[in-house]
Design a protein around this motif. Structure first.
Motif, PDB file in Angstrom:
ATOM      1  N   ASP A 148      32.339  21.049  70.938  1.00  0.00           N
ATOM      2  CA  ASP A 148      31.228  21.448  70.175  1.00  0.00           C
ATOM      3  C   ASP A 148      30.022  20.414  70.145  1.00  0.00           C
ATOM      4  O   ASP A 148      29.248  20.501  69.258  1.00  0.00           O
ATOM      5  CB  ASP A 148      31.848  21.365  68.694  1.00  0.00           C
ATOM      6  CG  ASP A 148      33.013  22.413  68.389  1.00  0.00           C
ATOM      7  OD1 ASP A 148      32.872  23.457  68.948  1.00  0.00           O
ATOM      8  OD2 ASP A 148      34.124  22.111  67.804  1.00  0.00           O
ATOM      9  N   ALA A 149      29.965  19.847  71.057  1.00  0.00           N
ATOM     10  CA  ALA A 149      28.937  18.864  71.345  1.00  0.00           C
ATOM     11  C   ALA A 149      27.351  19.635  71.231  1.00  0.00           C
ATOM     12  O   ALA A 149      26.508  19.318  70.757  1.00  0.00           O
ATOM     13  CB  ALA A 149      28.873  18.205  72.536  1.00  0.00           C
ATOM     14  N   TRP A 150      27.611  20.864  71.923  1.00  0.00           N
ATOM     15  CA  TRP A 150      26.248  21.601  72.058  1.00  0.00           C
ATOM     16  C   TRP A 150      25.872  22.137  70.376  1.00  0.00           C
ATOM     17  O   TRP A 150      24.550  22.108  70.266  1.00  0.00           O
ATOM     18  CB  TRP A 150      26.309  22.941  72.655  1.00  0.00           C
ATOM     19  CG  TRP A 150      27.279  23.905  72.423  1.00  0.00           C
ATOM     20  CD1 TRP A 150      28.812  23.947  72.474  1.00  0.00           C
ATOM     21  CD2 TRP A 150      27.312  25.083  71.541  1.00  0.00           C
ATOM     22  NE1 TRP A 150      29.303  24.922  71.621  1.00  0.00           N
ATOM     23  CE2 TRP A 150      28.405  25.599  71.109  1.00  0.00           C
ATOM     24  CE3 TRP A 150      26.029  25.714  71.103  1.00  0.00           C
ATOM     25  CZ2 TRP A 150      28.537  26.804  70.693  1.00  0.00           C
ATOM     26  CZ3 TRP A 150      26.036  26.981  70.317  1.00  0.00           C
ATOM     27  CH2 TRP A 150      27.196  27.519  70.135  1.00  0.00           C
ATOM     28  N   ILE A 151      26.656  22.439  69.720  1.00  0.00           N
ATOM     29  CA  ILE A 151      26.529  22.692  68.074  1.00  0.00           C
ATOM     30  C   ILE A 151      25.750  21.364  67.509  1.00  0.00           C
ATOM     31  O   ILE A 151      24.698  21.444  66.838  1.00  0.00           O
ATOM     32  CB  ILE A 151      27.449  23.214  67.331  1.00  0.00           C
ATOM     33  CG1 ILE A 151      28.266  24.156  68.080  1.00  0.00           C
ATOM     34  CG2 ILE A 151      27.316  23.311  66.056  1.00  0.00           C
ATOM     35  CD1 ILE A 151      29.521  24.953  67.536  1.00  0.00           C
ATOM     36  N   SER A 152      26.017  20.139  67.815  1.00  0.00           N
ATOM     37  CA  SER A 152      25.738  18.983  67.310  1.00  0.00           C
ATOM     38  C   SER A 152      24.367  18.818  67.828  1.00  0.00           C
ATOM     39  O   SER A 152      23.536  18.131  67.086  1.00  0.00           O
ATOM     40  CB  SER A 152      26.638  17.932  67.720  1.00  0.00           C
ATOM     41  OG  SER A 152      27.986  17.784  67.358  1.00  0.00           O
ATOM     42  N   GLU A 153      23.970  19.159  68.989  1.00  0.00           N
ATOM     43  CA  GLU A 153      22.645  18.958  69.605  1.00  0.00           C
ATOM     44  C   GLU A 153      21.760  19.867  68.916  1.00  0.00           C
ATOM     45  O   GLU A 153      20.577  19.613  68.414  1.00  0.00           O
ATOM     46  CB  GLU A 153      22.733  18.974  71.056  1.00  0.00           C
ATOM     47  CG  GLU A 153      21.321  19.115  71.533  1.00  0.00           C
ATOM     48  CD  GLU A 153      20.590  17.859  71.230  1.00  0.00           C
ATOM     49  OE1 GLU A 153      19.114  18.179  71.356  1.00  0.00           O
ATOM     50  OE2 GLU A 153      21.018  16.696  71.096  1.00  0.00           O
ATOM     51  N   LEU A 154      21.931  21.181  68.773  1.00  0.00           N
ATOM     52  CA  LEU A 154      21.280  22.285  67.830  1.00  0.00           C
ATOM     53  C   LEU A 154      20.927  21.525  66.481  1.00  0.00           C
ATOM     54  O   LEU A 154      19.756  21.666  66.017  1.00  0.00           O
ATOM     55  CB  LEU A 154      21.983  23.493  68.078  1.00  0.00           C
ATOM     56  CG  LEU A 154      21.941  24.077  69.184  1.00  0.00           C
ATOM     57  CD1 LEU A 154      22.527  25.717  69.025  1.00  0.00           C
ATOM     58  CD2 LEU A 154      20.329  24.347  69.853  1.00  0.00           C
ATOM     59  N   ILE A 155      21.786  21.153  65.713  1.00  0.00           N
ATOM     60  CA  ILE A 155      21.557  20.551  64.450  1.00  0.00           C
ATOM     61  C   ILE A 155      20.711  19.422  64.349  1.00  0.00           C
ATOM     62  O   ILE A 155      19.972  19.342  63.575  1.00  0.00           O
ATOM     63  CB  ILE A 155      23.193  20.565  63.715  1.00  0.00           C
ATOM     64  CG1 ILE A 155      23.918  21.883  63.589  1.00  0.00           C
ATOM     65  CG2 ILE A 155      22.738  19.788  62.301  1.00  0.00           C
ATOM     66  CD1 ILE A 155      25.172  21.279  63.062  1.00  0.00           C
ATOM     67  N   SER A 156      21.223  18.525  65.564  1.00  0.00           N
ATOM     68  CA  SER A 156      20.208  17.298  65.517  1.00  0.00           C
ATOM     69  C   SER A 156      18.865  17.722  65.679  1.00  0.00           C
ATOM     70  O   SER A 156      17.959  17.001  65.311  1.00  0.00           O
ATOM     71  CB  SER A 156      20.731  16.295  66.425  1.00  0.00           C
ATOM     72  OG  SER A 156      22.081  16.154  66.182  1.00  0.00           O
ATOM     73  N   CYS A 157      18.622  18.603  66.580  1.00  0.00           N
ATOM     74  CA  CYS A 157      17.384  19.063  66.954  1.00  0.00           C
ATOM     75  C   CYS A 157      16.462  19.802  65.739  1.00  0.00           C
ATOM     76  O   CYS A 157      15.345  19.273  65.550  1.00  0.00           O
ATOM     77  CB  CYS A 157      17.065  19.990  68.132  1.00  0.00           C
ATOM     78  SG  CYS A 157      15.648  20.708  68.792  1.00  0.00           S
ATOM     79  N   CYS A 158      17.074  20.617  64.815  1.00  0.00           N
ATOM     80  CA  CYS A 158      16.389  20.906  63.831  1.00  0.00           C
ATOM     81  C   CYS A 158      16.061  19.927  62.728  1.00  0.00           C
ATOM     82  O   CYS A 158      15.243  19.835  62.204  1.00  0.00           O
ATOM     83  CB  CYS A 158      17.543  22.040  63.186  1.00  0.00           C
ATOM     84  SG  CYS A 158      17.765  23.543  64.053  1.00  0.00           S
ATOM     85  N   LEU A 159      17.232  18.946  62.317  1.00  0.00           N
ATOM     86  CA  LEU A 159      16.889  17.834  61.590  1.00  0.00           C
ATOM     87  C   LEU A 159      16.044  16.790  62.264  1.00  0.00           C
ATOM     88  O   LEU A 159      14.987  16.344  61.345  1.00  0.00           O
ATOM     89  CB  LEU A 159      18.116  17.280  61.381  1.00  0.00           C
ATOM     90  CG  LEU A 159      19.230  17.845  60.423  1.00  0.00           C
ATOM     91  CD1 LEU A 159      20.452  17.045  60.215  1.00  0.00           C
ATOM     92  CD2 LEU A 159      18.800  18.539  59.059  1.00  0.00           C
ATOM     93  N   GLY A 160      15.850  16.659  63.598  1.00  0.00           N
ATOM     94  CA  GLY A 160      15.135  15.862  64.248  1.00  0.00           C
ATOM     95  C   GLY A 160      13.552  16.298  63.679  1.00  0.00           C
ATOM     96  O   GLY A 160      12.611  15.577  63.742  1.00  0.00           O
ATOM     97  N   VAL A 161      13.343  17.586  64.000  1.00  0.00           N
ATOM     98  CA  VAL A 161      11.982  18.327  63.751  1.00  0.00           C
ATOM     99  C   VAL A 161      11.500  17.980  62.302  1.00  0.00           C
ATOM    100  O   VAL A 161      10.454  17.671  61.996  1.00  0.00           O
ATOM    101  CB  VAL A 161      12.112  19.922  63.934  1.00  0.00           C
ATOM    102  CG1 VAL A 161      10.782  20.554  63.347  1.00  0.00           C
ATOM    103  CG2 VAL A 161      12.233  20.255  65.204  1.00  0.00           C
ATOM    104  N   CYS A 162      12.575  18.055  61.299  1.00  0.00           N
ATOM    105  CA  CYS A 162      12.074  17.636  59.924  1.00  0.00           C
ATOM    106  C   CYS A 162      11.610  16.291  59.931  1.00  0.00           C
ATOM    107  O   CYS A 162      10.806  15.738  59.120  1.00  0.00           O
ATOM    108  CB  CYS A 162      13.465  17.970  58.939  1.00  0.00           C
ATOM    109  SG  CYS A 162      13.677  19.435  58.850  1.00  0.00           S
TER     110      CYS A 162
END
Length: 361
Positions: free
Chosen positions: A33-47
């Motif tokens: 599920d590492a790819w899911i972690s990266e997508l969420i990190s990216c969205c929060l990273g944008v914020c």
């Protein structure tokens, strides 16, 4: 005064955010599920990056280290601002240690570690001495190479018949717990929070009003690229992905087409060296420019040799082996005690103070 073009800003930001993440892999503890972690990190990273960009808008024409004295006053703001150049030096030392371990393990096992580290630091010193113009052109040069190599790698892996879609299943087998442990705090700070250091160069772009749009776009693209690497690794290795220290390097060793195209690990080493070099140079130049502005020096060049000597000393002495370097120093020291206060807490406080001052006026 050197001005960064929009393309150069895009290239610098993109490669800077990729950094060493794609070599070490992202979110191995989350397993498949590492790819899911990266997508969420990216969205929060944008914020999180939006906070940095709002601070830029509230402090027009000023660099990162100048925001703090303006909002907090000279006596409080200057010591706080000085923490960021010190962080930059520490991160360069970490990257030197990354290079030391990777090159000695994968390419030059019999070469003394001091030689590997010393040559890398000399290249950093040369680039930093040349200033922002050299650094921006470095990003401009590296970007197409990185994208071409990425395209070649995807095509060759797909042609090798090693991808197994079943390795992605079951999704979220252990729930959201492992995913969120990856996302916060290391996920959002590792690739995206460090973007704050680029605020040292935002005022020196040709079109400062386009910095926000370019940076957000770059963040989304770099997040998607890291996600793509994770997916490739998981499709091939499944749960074993989390056990590899250099998953991309291992990934490339599996490419085999007609017993003719195989063992392309050097592509991974080339990735690593280019991205590590650019990230090191950006951190070092930002650190020296920050010290220059805080002390009123005329040029950063007098600081290049002592700063690179400190980075070399840190890189050689900071850890005895790769396990200590990654697991103890990164997850137990760097993330909670350096990145969280400097990349999350202080910018949030600074934004609040800046907003209150504007509201009061």
């Amino acid at each position: 005064m050197t001005r960064i073009s929009i393309y150069q800003l895009f290239a610098m930001t993109f490669i800077f955010q990729l950094g060493t993440t794609i070599i070490f892999g992202f979110g191995g503890s989350a397993g498949r599920d590492a790819w899911i972690s990266e997508l969420i990190s990216c969205c929060l990273g944008v914020c999180m990056i939006l906070v940095y960009l709002l601070l830029m808008r509230m402090n027009p024409g000023l660099t990162l280290v100048e925001w703090f004295p303006k909002q907090f006053g000279r006596w409080i703001g200057t010591p706080l601002a000085l923490l960021y150049p010190l962080m930059g030096l520490y991160v360069v030392g970490r990257i030197v240690a990354d290079i030391r371990d990777m090159v000695s393990t994968a390419v030059l096992p019999n070469t003394p570690l001091l030689v590997i580290s010393g040559v890398f630091v000399l290249i950093i010193a040369y680039c930093v001495y040349g200033g922002l113009e050299i650094v921006s052109r470095l990003g401009e040069l590296f970007l197409p190479i990185v994208l071409i190599l990425f395209g070649i790698e995807v095509i060759l892996l797909c042609s090798s018949g090693v991808l197994q879609l079943n390795n992605l299943l079951p999704v979220l087998e252990d729930g959201w717990g492992p995913v969120w442990e990856v996302v916060y705090p290391s996920g959002i700070t590792q690739s995206f929070g460090e973007t704050l250091i680029l605020a040292m160069f935002w005022p020196e772009t040709e079109y400062p009003d386009k910095v926000m749009k370019v940076t957000i776009l770059t963040t989304l693209l770099s997040g998607l690229m890291i996600t793509s690497f994770n997916l490739l690794a998981i499709l091939i290795f499944g749960d074993m992905f989390s056990s590899f220290l250099y998953p991309l390097y291992t990934l490339l060793s599996l490419i085999s087409i007609g017993d003719f195209i195989e063992n392309l690990q050097m592509i991974g080493v080339l990735y690593f060296l280019m991205m590590a070099l650019l990230k090191s140079v950006v951190h070092m130049l930002a650190a020296l420019k920050g010290i220059q502005k805080l002390t009123g020096m005329k040029s950063h060049r007098k600081l290049v040799i002592p700063a690179c000597a400190i980075a070399l000393l840190l890189g050689v002495t900071m850890s005895q082996n790769i396990a200590e370097h990654v697991y103890r120093h990164h997850f137990e020291i760097l993330v909670p005690y350096i990145w969280v206060p400097l990349l999350l807490v202080l910018p949030a406080i600074l934004l609040l103070v800046a907003w209150l001052r504007q509201w009061k006026k």
